[in-house]
Design an enzyme around this catalytic site. Structure first.
Site, PDB file in Angstrom:
ATOM      1  N   CYS A  25       0.821  -1.132   0.128  1.00  0.00           N
ATOM      2  CA  CYS A  25      -0.213  -0.004   0.128  1.00  0.00           C
ATOM      3  C   CYS A  25       0.785   1.373   0.140  1.00  0.00           C
ATOM      4  O   CYS A  25       1.886   1.351   0.492  1.00  0.00           O
ATOM      5  CB  CYS A  25      -0.907  -0.057   1.161  1.00  0.00           C
ATOM      6  N   GLY A  48       0.369   0.363  -4.697  1.00  0.00           N
ATOM      7  CA  GLY A  48      -1.042  -0.354  -4.594  1.00  0.00           C
ATOM      8  C   GLY A  48      -2.065  -0.129  -5.494  1.00  0.00           C
ATOM      9  O   GLY A  48      -2.295   1.342  -5.760  1.00  0.00           O
ATOM     10  N   ASN A  93       0.020   0.553   5.624  1.00  0.00           N
ATOM     11  CA  ASN A  93       0.912  -0.310   4.717  1.00  0.00           C
ATOM     12  C   ASN A  93       1.593  -1.312   5.600  1.00  0.00           C
ATOM     13  O   ASN A  93       2.465  -0.875   6.492  1.00  0.00           O
ATOM     14  CB  ASN A  93       1.918   0.623   4.093  1.00  0.00           C
ATOM     15  N   GLY A  94       1.538  -2.535   5.011  1.00  0.00           N
ATOM     16  CA  GLY A  94       2.356  -3.569   5.939  1.00  0.00           C
ATOM     17  C   GLY A  94       1.558  -4.811   6.080  1.00  0.00           C
ATOM     18  O   GLY A  94       0.403  -5.010   5.401  1.00  0.00           O
ATOM     19  N   TYR A 140      13.278  -2.081  -5.679  1.00  0.00           N
ATOM     20  CA  TYR A 140      12.061  -2.357  -6.642  1.00  0.00           C
ATOM     21  C   TYR A 140      10.814  -1.602  -6.032  1.00  0.00           C
ATOM     22  O   TYR A 140      10.022  -0.761  -7.011  1.00  0.00           O
ATOM     23  CB  TYR A 140      11.478  -3.982  -6.663  1.00  0.00           C
TER      24      TYR A 140
END
Ligand code: SF4
Length: 470
Positions: free
Chosen positions: A5, A32, A106-107, A245
């Site tokens: 995310c 995301g 996020n995670g 990335y």
């Protein structure tokens, strides 16, 4: 391989916060692409709009116009825990009789199922299947006084990766887990403040980067300014794939701009795996900088051997095999005239299952490349990720099952070279101790819980990580 995310928050009276959040999410779209949402508050109530799809698809001018106020949080989601479903889109709004909080996460929370059961038994209900709602309810369930204490209480119970933006009717809060697995940064805009997954989101909306939110830090923004609170952080575990990335090359993480870090990966790849060739290319877009680095270091000219259709987004729109097959052809088109008869060095960011790379190699060979020498910016991925990166179970990871010569043969390449862990650390030019390298080494930064899960995973080859967690 997919990240989970992008998150963003802004506290800026007198500014069109919903519009700025929309454009910040646009800049974080790479993190995301399944759903997007914005929550705002004017101090009296919380307004929320979420929808499936890309940021540009999720909002109309009219919908943005209904998101009133001077505080906003936004979220772009790729599902790791909880399915891709409108209910699971974020920000989440969780309300009790006395209070409301909106939250973007996020995670991935490793002990989410355990905590969910516990909260369920205490009478908390869940309207989503996400671990993010577990976090919100855990905060609300705390008997501590004051939101910061309740967040700290929740942090002591949570295991895993979480960078959060939290909004109440009068506060914006940023939280980063004590290991700092996912990035989070703080900036200023006009007379206000912003929080974002990556600094590129700040650049796009004219905000100024101030600093990173530290692992274990809670940043509280109110009309009185910024206050910081810190939860103890014993071990740091920033995901190294942010550098390889996930993050955009124009973002700065830990003071390091990613573009030159990726160029260094390419240069060190050349030092570790030189080869005689006519042209170098990076698989666009994530390996472009590393390809240029390999080219500079080797003196072999750089060439765009594949053109990317940038309007076809990542190939997980429908994650079944037939559409994955189509995905490569939809995404890339080889420049036959440039590569016919040439010996190509092809630099890519990583190999996970090894299902996409053979299609890239055969596409280049069909287009006329005489030789294809693959150079990979990451070491072999031999262990699954527990922290919100949707890669594969151990049994699907090609490097967990095969030797490097065997992988080379499966991929159809003429040679294959992976960047070493030492080379990767040299390229990012930061201390090895701050990183999570678990998908290369199997040394997970949460020792007890994860080692147990790891053993269970080893013992059950047919089952994937998500099943073990459940
Ligand atoms: S296991 Fe790998 S992908 Fe997951 S957080 Fe660690 S470095 Fe990143």
């Amino acid at each position: 391989m997919h990240e989970s995310c992008g998150i963003f928050g802004i506290y800026a009276p007198g500014v069109d916060v919903s519009r700025l959040t929309f454009f910040a999410l646009y800049a974080l779209q790479h993190r995301g692409q399944e759903s997007a949402g914005i929550a705002t508050t004017d101090g009296k109530r919380i307004y929320l709009h979420t929808a499936m799809g890309l940021v540009a698809q999720a909002f109309t001018e009219d919908e943005l116009g209904h998101l009133h106020g001077h505080i906003a949080i936004g979220h772009s989601r790729y599902s790791t825990t909880g399915s891709s479903h409108p209910n699971n889109a974020q920000p989440l709004l969780v309300e009790t009789d006395s209070e409301s909080i909106a939250l973007g996460h996020n995670g991935n929370i490793v002990n989410a199922e355990f905590l969910r059961d516990e909260l369920f038994q205490q009478g908390y209900s869940f309207s989503t299947t996400t671990d993010s709602e577990v976090i919100a309810n855990l905060v609300l369930s705390s008997a501590e006084r004051g939101l910061v204490r309740r967040i700290r209480h929740a942090m002591r119970r949570l295991r895993g990766a979480y960078s959060l933006v939290v909004m109440t009717k009068d506060k914006l809060i940023g939280v980063r887990d004590p290991m700092g697995v996912r990035p989070l940064c703080l900036g200023t805009i006009d007379s206000g403040w912003v929080i974002a997954s990556e600094s590129c989101a700040l650049d796009h909306i004219g905000a100024q980067f101030v600093r990173e939110v530290e692992p274990g830090e809670i940043v509280v923004i109110t009309k009185n300014g910024v206050k910081s609170f810190t939860e103890q952080s014993n071990a740091k575990a920033l995901c190294i794939f942010e550098y390889i990335y996930f993050a955009r090359p124009d973002s700065v993480i830990q003071g390091r701009l990613l573009y030159p870090a990726r160029q260094s990966m390419g240069a060190i790849l050349h030092r570790e795996h030189p080869v005689e060739a006519d042209l170098v290319m990076g698989v666009p877009d994530s390996a472009t900088a590393a390809g240029i680095g390999y080219s500079h270091a080797s003196g072999i000219p750089y060439c765009e051997g594949l053109l990317k259709n940038r309007y076809v987004h990542r190939t997980f729109i429908e994650p079944d095999q037939r559409l994955r097959d189509l995905g490569v052809a939809l995404k890339f088109n080889p420049l036959s005239e440039m590569i016919t008869g040439k010996r190509m060095v092809v630099v890519d960011d990583s190999i996970v299952r090894g299902t996409t790379t053979p299609r890239v190699v055969s596409m280049l060979k069909r287009a006329g490349a005489r030789e294809v020498h693959l150079r990979i910016c990451a070491p072999p991925i031999r262990y699954p990720c527990f922290f919100g990166v949707d890669m594969a179970s151990k049994w699907e990871l090609i490097a967990a099952q095969k030797t490097i010569p065997e992988i080379r043969d499966v991929l159809g390449a003429d040679s294959l070279g992976y960047l070493s862990i030492e080379g990767l650390i040299e390229a990012v030019a930061l201390p090895k101790e701050i990183f999570c390298l678990a998908c290369f080494t199997g040394d997970y930064p949460i020792p007890v819980q994860l080692e147990m899960d790891k053993l269970a995973l080893e013992a059950l080859p047919a089952r994937g990580l998500s099943e073990i967690e459940r």
